[in-house]
Design a protein around this motif. Structure first.
Motif, PDB file in Angstrom:
ATOM      1  N   ASN A  39       6.911  32.823 -10.710  1.00  0.00           N
ATOM      2  CA  ASN A  39       7.524  32.538  -9.416  1.00  0.00           C
ATOM      3  C   ASN A  39       8.729  31.636  -9.629  1.00  0.00           C
ATOM      4  N   LEU A  40       9.743  31.811  -8.796  1.00  0.00           N
ATOM      5  CA  LEU A  40      10.903  30.928  -8.830  1.00  0.00           C
ATOM      6  C   LEU A  40      10.740  29.848  -7.775  1.00  0.00           C
ATOM      7  N   TRP A  41      11.133  28.638  -8.113  1.00  0.00           N
ATOM      8  CA  TRP A  41      11.091  27.496  -7.208  1.00  0.00           C
ATOM      9  C   TRP A  41      12.509  26.984  -7.040  1.00  0.00           C
ATOM     10  N   MET A  42      12.883  26.714  -5.782  1.00  0.00           N
ATOM     11  CA  MET A  42      14.239  26.286  -5.485  1.00  0.00           C
ATOM     12  C   MET A  42      14.241  25.073  -4.576  1.00  0.00           C
ATOM     13  N   THR A  43      15.185  24.202  -4.827  1.00  0.00           N
ATOM     14  CA  THR A  43      15.443  23.114  -3.889  1.00  0.00           C
ATOM     15  C   THR A  43      16.711  23.441  -3.125  1.00  0.00           C
ATOM     16  N   PHE A  44      16.914  22.743  -2.035  1.00  0.00           N
ATOM     17  CA  PHE A  44      18.096  22.959  -1.218  1.00  0.00           C
ATOM     18  C   PHE A  44      19.018  21.751  -1.244  1.00  0.00           C
ATOM     19  N   GLY A  45      19.163  21.115  -2.401  1.00  0.00           N
ATOM     20  CA  GLY A  45      20.130  20.052  -2.585  1.00  0.00           C
ATOM     21  C   GLY A  45      20.058  18.995  -1.512  1.00  0.00           C
ATOM     22  N   ALA A  46      21.202  18.667  -0.929  1.00  0.00           N
ATOM     23  CA  ALA A  46      21.303  17.588   0.052  1.00  0.00           C
ATOM     24  C   ALA A  46      20.578  17.907   1.355  1.00  0.00           C
ATOM     25  N   PHE A  47      20.225  19.170   1.606  1.00  0.00           N
ATOM     26  CA  PHE A  47      19.514  19.521   2.839  1.00  0.00           C
ATOM     27  C   PHE A  47      18.008  19.372   2.693  1.00  0.00           C
ATOM     28  N   GLY A  57      14.072  20.122   0.971  1.00  0.00           N
ATOM     29  CA  GLY A  57      13.195  21.271   1.047  1.00  0.00           C
ATOM     30  C   GLY A  57      12.908  21.914  -0.293  1.00  0.00           C
ATOM     31  N   LEU A  58      11.758  22.550  -0.378  1.00  0.00           N
ATOM     32  CA  LEU A  58      11.314  23.249  -1.565  1.00  0.00           C
ATOM     33  C   LEU A  58      10.830  24.628  -1.148  1.00  0.00           C
ATOM     34  N   VAL A  59      11.268  25.655  -1.874  1.00  0.00           N
ATOM     35  CA  VAL A  59      10.915  27.032  -1.552  1.00  0.00           C
ATOM     36  C   VAL A  59      10.451  27.737  -2.814  1.00  0.00           C
ATOM     37  N   LYS A  60       9.368  28.523  -2.676  1.00  0.00           N
ATOM     38  CA  LYS A  60       8.891  29.378  -3.768  1.00  0.00           C
ATOM     39  C   LYS A  60       9.271  30.813  -3.430  1.00  0.00           C
ATOM     40  N   PHE A  61       9.775  31.531  -4.433  1.00  0.00           N
ATOM     41  CA  PHE A  61      10.082  32.946  -4.274  1.00  0.00           C
ATOM     42  C   PHE A  61       9.164  33.721  -5.210  1.00  0.00           C
ATOM     43  N   ASP A  62       8.303  34.570  -4.645  1.00  0.00           N
ATOM     44  CA  ASP A  62       7.309  35.297  -5.435  1.00  0.00           C
ATOM     45  C   ASP A  62       7.786  36.667  -5.899  1.00  0.00           C
ATOM     46  N   GLY A  63       9.061  36.926  -5.722  1.00  0.00           N
ATOM     47  CA  GLY A  63       9.623  38.226  -6.080  1.00  0.00           C
ATOM     48  C   GLY A  63       9.855  39.113  -4.883  1.00  0.00           C
ATOM     49  N   HIS A  64       9.207  38.750  -3.753  1.00  0.00           N
ATOM     50  CA  HIS A  64       9.348  39.527  -2.522  1.00  0.00           C
ATOM     51  C   HIS A  64       9.668  38.645  -1.322  1.00  0.00           C
TER      52      HIS A  64
END
Length: 186
Positions: free
Chosen positions: A86-94, A96-103
């Motif tokens: 899974n990919l994990w992303m932050t949104f920098g100065a805004f 938040g944390l988001v996981k992308f499971d491929g879909h």
């Protein structure tokens, strides 16, 4: 007598002859001309984060994954991959944390212990146990399974904690910061 300034063209030509460049932009299929993060996953795909979403590149073509319309103002600040791919992303100065499971994109919020009042500036590291480490302006955050644990900074004269440099064999992390480096036991 003034020193003579010699042109550096032979050096520049030597470098130019050894490097080749391939530009990837809107005309090649990239969805945004402004890319805020680049990551290569364990399968060899390149991922480009932007305000418009996430783009996967397989060295031949692009696959675009868009955010919900309400999230388009947020720019991906950093990307990492967990042990399950899974990919994990932050949104920098805004924040938040988001996981992308491929879909799908899955956002993590206060229900999991994440304080959304904090500005989450970046993913620091995925350790060998699969824990995701983040940093904010005031804390280091460890995400295990579905739970966040926050550790307030306890470092003297180490402001602007930056990135993990290296995880050693004992599970400790070396971090860089303005003013020095810090060793954290995971």
């Amino acid at each position: 007598k003034q020193p003579e300034i010699l042109p550096a063209l032979p050096f520049q030509n030597e470098i130019h002859e050894k490097l080749s460049y391939k530009t990837l932009g809107l005309s090649q299929g990239l969805k945004s001309a402004f890319v805020s993060s680049v990551f290569q996953d364990s399968r060899g795909y390149f991922w480009f984060g932007s305000r418009r979403g996430l783009t996967r590149y397989n060295t031949h073509s692009f696959q675009y994954y868009s955010f919900a319309a309400a999230d388009r103002h947020r720019e991906i600040g950093a990307i990492t991959e967990d042990l399950e791919g899974n990919l994990w992303m932050t949104f920098g100065a805004f924040g938040g944390l988001v996981k992308f499971d491929g879909h799908n994109f899955h956002e993590y919020n206060e229900g999991a212990g994440l304080n959304l009042g904090e500005l989450y500036l970046g993913i620091v590291h995925t350790d060998r146990k699969g824990n995701i480490w983040l940093k904010s302006d005031t804390q280091i955050i460890r995400f295990v399974g579905e739970k966040f644990t926050c550790f307030p900074y306890q470092f003297q004269n180490l402001h602007n904690l930056n990135v993990i440099i290296k995880e050693n064999k004992d599970g400790q992390f070396w971090l860089s910061a303005l003013g020095g480096v810090c060793l954290i036991e995971g």
